[in-house]
Design a protein around this motif. Structure first.
Motif, PDB file in Angstrom:
ATOM      1  N   UNK A 131       0.821  -1.205   0.000  1.00 37.91           N
ATOM      2  CA  UNK A 131       0.000   0.000   0.000  1.00 37.91           C
ATOM      3  C   UNK A 131       0.857   1.258   0.000  1.00 37.91           C
ATOM      4  N   UNK A 132       1.909   1.274   0.768  1.00 34.43           N
ATOM      5  CA  UNK A 132       2.761   2.475   0.786  1.00 34.43           C
ATOM      6  C   UNK A 132       3.365   2.748  -0.590  1.00 34.43           C
ATOM      7  N   UNK A 133       3.785   1.700  -1.291  1.00 33.02           N
ATOM      8  CA  UNK A 133       4.310   1.880  -2.653  1.00 33.02           C
ATOM      9  C   UNK A 133       3.209   2.329  -3.615  1.00 33.02           C
ATOM     10  N   UNK A 134       2.019   1.751  -3.459  1.00 32.77           N
ATOM     11  CA  UNK A 134       0.906   2.166  -4.308  1.00 32.77           C
ATOM     12  C   UNK A 134       0.554   3.629  -4.056  1.00 32.77           C
ATOM     13  N   UNK A 135       0.592   4.038  -2.797  1.00 34.92           N
ATOM     14  CA  UNK A 135       0.291   5.429  -2.472  1.00 34.92           C
ATOM     15  C   UNK A 135       1.348   6.381  -3.035  1.00 34.92           C
ATOM     16  N   UNK A 136       2.614   5.967  -2.997  1.00 35.46           N
ATOM     17  CA  UNK A 136       3.657   6.790  -3.612  1.00 35.46           C
ATOM     18  C   UNK A 136       3.439   6.906  -5.124  1.00 35.46           C
ATOM     19  N   UNK A 137       3.030   5.816  -5.731  1.00 32.85           N
ATOM     20  CA  UNK A 137       2.715   5.823  -7.163  1.00 32.85           C
ATOM     21  C   UNK A 137       1.586   6.815  -7.451  1.00 32.85           C
ATOM     22  N   UNK A 138       0.506   6.717  -6.680  1.00 38.17           N
ATOM     23  CA  UNK A 138      -0.638   7.596  -6.912  1.00 38.17           C
ATOM     24  C   UNK A 138      -0.293   9.057  -6.619  1.00 38.17           C
ATOM     25  N   UNK A 139       0.520   9.281  -5.602  1.00 35.48           N
ATOM     26  CA  UNK A 139       0.952  10.647  -5.283  1.00 35.48           C
ATOM     27  C   UNK A 139       1.796  11.225  -6.423  1.00 35.48           C
ATOM     28  N   UNK A 140       2.688  10.433  -6.972  1.00 35.51           N
ATOM     29  CA  UNK A 140       3.533  10.934  -8.063  1.00 35.51           C
ATOM     30  C   UNK A 140       2.728  11.148  -9.342  1.00 35.51           C
ATOM     31  N   UNK A 141       1.664  10.373  -9.525  1.00 31.93           N
ATOM     32  CA  UNK A 141       0.838  10.510 -10.737  1.00 31.93           C
ATOM     33  C   UNK A 141      -0.209  11.613 -10.612  1.00 31.93           C
ATOM     34  N   UNK A 142      -0.801  11.748  -9.410  1.00 32.84           N
ATOM     35  CA  UNK A 142      -1.971  12.622  -9.272  1.00 32.84           C
ATOM     36  C   UNK A 142      -1.797  13.771  -8.284  1.00 32.84           C
ATOM     37  N   UNK A 143      -0.668  13.808  -7.580  1.00 31.12           N
ATOM     38  CA  UNK A 143      -0.309  14.936  -6.732  1.00 31.12           C
ATOM     39  C   UNK A 143      -1.359  15.379  -5.737  1.00 31.12           C
ATOM     40  N   UNK A 144      -1.714  16.671  -5.809  1.00 29.93           N
ATOM     41  CA  UNK A 144      -2.622  17.276  -4.835  1.00 29.93           C
ATOM     42  C   UNK A 144      -3.977  16.577  -4.798  1.00 29.93           C
ATOM     43  N   UNK A 145      -4.456  16.130  -5.945  1.00 25.32           N
ATOM     44  CA  UNK A 145      -5.746  15.445  -6.002  1.00 25.32           C
ATOM     45  C   UNK A 145      -5.718  14.182  -5.124  1.00 25.32           C
ATOM     46  N   UNK A 146      -4.608  13.444  -5.176  1.00 21.57           N
ATOM     47  CA  UNK A 146      -4.489  12.252  -4.331  1.00 21.57           C
ATOM     48  C   UNK A 146      -4.345  12.637  -2.865  1.00 21.57           C
ATOM     49  N   UNK A 147      -3.602  13.693  -2.560  1.00 22.39           N
ATOM     50  CA  UNK A 147      -3.473  14.147  -1.171  1.00 22.39           C
ATOM     51  C   UNK A 147      -4.836  14.510  -0.592  1.00 22.39           C
ATOM     52  N   UNK A 148      -5.648  15.198  -1.366  1.00 23.19           N
ATOM     53  CA  UNK A 148      -6.993  15.574  -0.914  1.00 23.19           C
ATOM     54  C   UNK A 148      -7.832  14.312  -0.669  1.00 23.19           C
ATOM     55  N   UNK A 149      -7.731  13.347  -1.558  1.00 23.70           N
ATOM     56  CA  UNK A 149      -8.446  12.077  -1.405  1.00 23.70           C
ATOM     57  C   UNK A 149      -8.009  11.361  -0.125  1.00 23.70           C
ATOM     58  N   UNK A 150      -6.704  11.355   0.162  1.00 25.77           N
ATOM     59  CA  UNK A 150      -6.194  10.706   1.375  1.00 25.77           C
ATOM     60  C   UNK A 150      -6.724  11.366   2.638  1.00 25.77           C
ATOM     61  N   UNK A 151      -6.855  12.682   2.609  1.00 26.42           N
ATOM     62  CA  UNK A 151      -7.398  13.379   3.776  1.00 26.42           C
ATOM     63  C   UNK A 151      -8.863  13.064   4.005  1.00 26.42           C
ATOM     64  N   UNK A 152      -9.590  12.799   2.935  1.00 26.78           N
ATOM     65  CA  UNK A 152     -11.038  12.556   3.034  1.00 26.78           C
ATOM     66  C   UNK A 152     -11.404  11.082   3.231  1.00 26.78           C
ATOM     67  N   UNK A 153     -10.493  10.162   2.876  1.00 28.40           N
ATOM     68  CA  UNK A 153     -10.821   8.731   2.879  1.00 28.40           C
ATOM     69  C   UNK A 153      -9.733   7.967   3.627  1.00 28.40           C
ATOM     70  N   UNK A 154     -10.151   7.084   4.525  1.00 29.82           N
ATOM     71  CA  UNK A 154      -9.168   6.332   5.312  1.00 29.82           C
ATOM     72  C   UNK A 154      -8.536   5.216   4.478  1.00 29.82           C
ATOM     73  N   UNK A 155      -7.379   4.773   4.917  1.00 28.91           N
ATOM     74  CA  UNK A 155      -6.629   3.740   4.197  1.00 28.91           C
ATOM     75  C   UNK A 155      -7.348   2.399   4.248  1.00 28.91           C
ATOM     76  N   UNK A 156      -7.867   2.035   5.385  1.00 28.38           N
ATOM     77  CA  UNK A 156      -8.522   0.733   5.537  1.00 28.38           C
ATOM     78  C   UNK A 156     -10.023   0.873   5.781  1.00 28.38           C
ATOM     79  N   UNK A 157     -10.389   1.397   6.942  1.00 33.46           N
ATOM     80  CA  UNK A 157     -11.830   1.517   7.274  1.00 33.46           C
ATOM     81  C   UNK A 157     -12.117   2.934   7.713  1.00 33.46           C
TER      82      UNK A 157
END
Length: 157
Positions: A131-157
């Motif tokens: 998951x950490x590698x996938x998140x780094x991938x998504x962060x490098x591809x989508x930047x701020x949009x992914x950061x905003x998504x991470x703040x709004x949605x939890x990693x697991x539950x």
């Protein structure tokens, strides 16, 4: 170019990890059983079956959502779109959550506590190495949009 931008993993190992954990739980249940009082009869079996069905529904819903959005389903392929709809509104990792719920369900069906123990280990290993590698991938591809998504949605539950 960022190494995580092209693809997050070199092998789709989280599904393989969960299969190994399930096989390990079965093997440990036979070779080193943990005694469980099961006076409730069919109640654990029904609860486990319900969890397995929920897990299957969650996994299929997540895969269908990824396919409809024309992005990678397998974790070793690069994402072409950030998906934040469907089950991804509630959790960033619905497929892995489904695998974990399925393990808990099998643990209830078989009354084998090793499923719960190895499900917890699978969550920790998947988080640390996939998951950490996938998140780094998504962060490098989508930047701020992914950061905003991470703040709004939890990693697991």
């Amino acid at each position: 170019m960022n190494a995580y931008r092209a693809k997050p993993l070199t092998y789709p190992w989280p599904p393989f990890l969960y299969v190994l954990a399930m096989l390990g739980a079965v093997a440990l249940g036979r070779s080193a059983p943990i005694a469980v009082a099961h006076s409730q009869g069919w109640i654990p079996w029904l609860a486990g079956a319900a969890l397995v069905l929920i897990a299957l529904f969650l996994d299929i819903w997540a895969m269908k959502t990824l396919i409809e959005r024309h992005t990678a389903v397998l974790p070793h392929r690069g994402s072409s779109h950030l998906v934040t709809c469907g089950p991804f509104r509630f959790t960033r990792n619905p497929i892995y959550l489904g695998y974990t719920i399925m393990m808990v369900g099998f643990g209830l069906i078989t009354l084998n506590p090793w499923f719960f123990i190895l499900a917890s280990a699978s969550v920790a290993l998947t988080t640390a190495f996939a998951i950490r590698n996938e998140e780094l991938h998504l962060l490098s591809r989508f930047g701020f949009e992914f950061e905003r998504y991470c703040r709004a949605t939890s990693r697991w539950i």
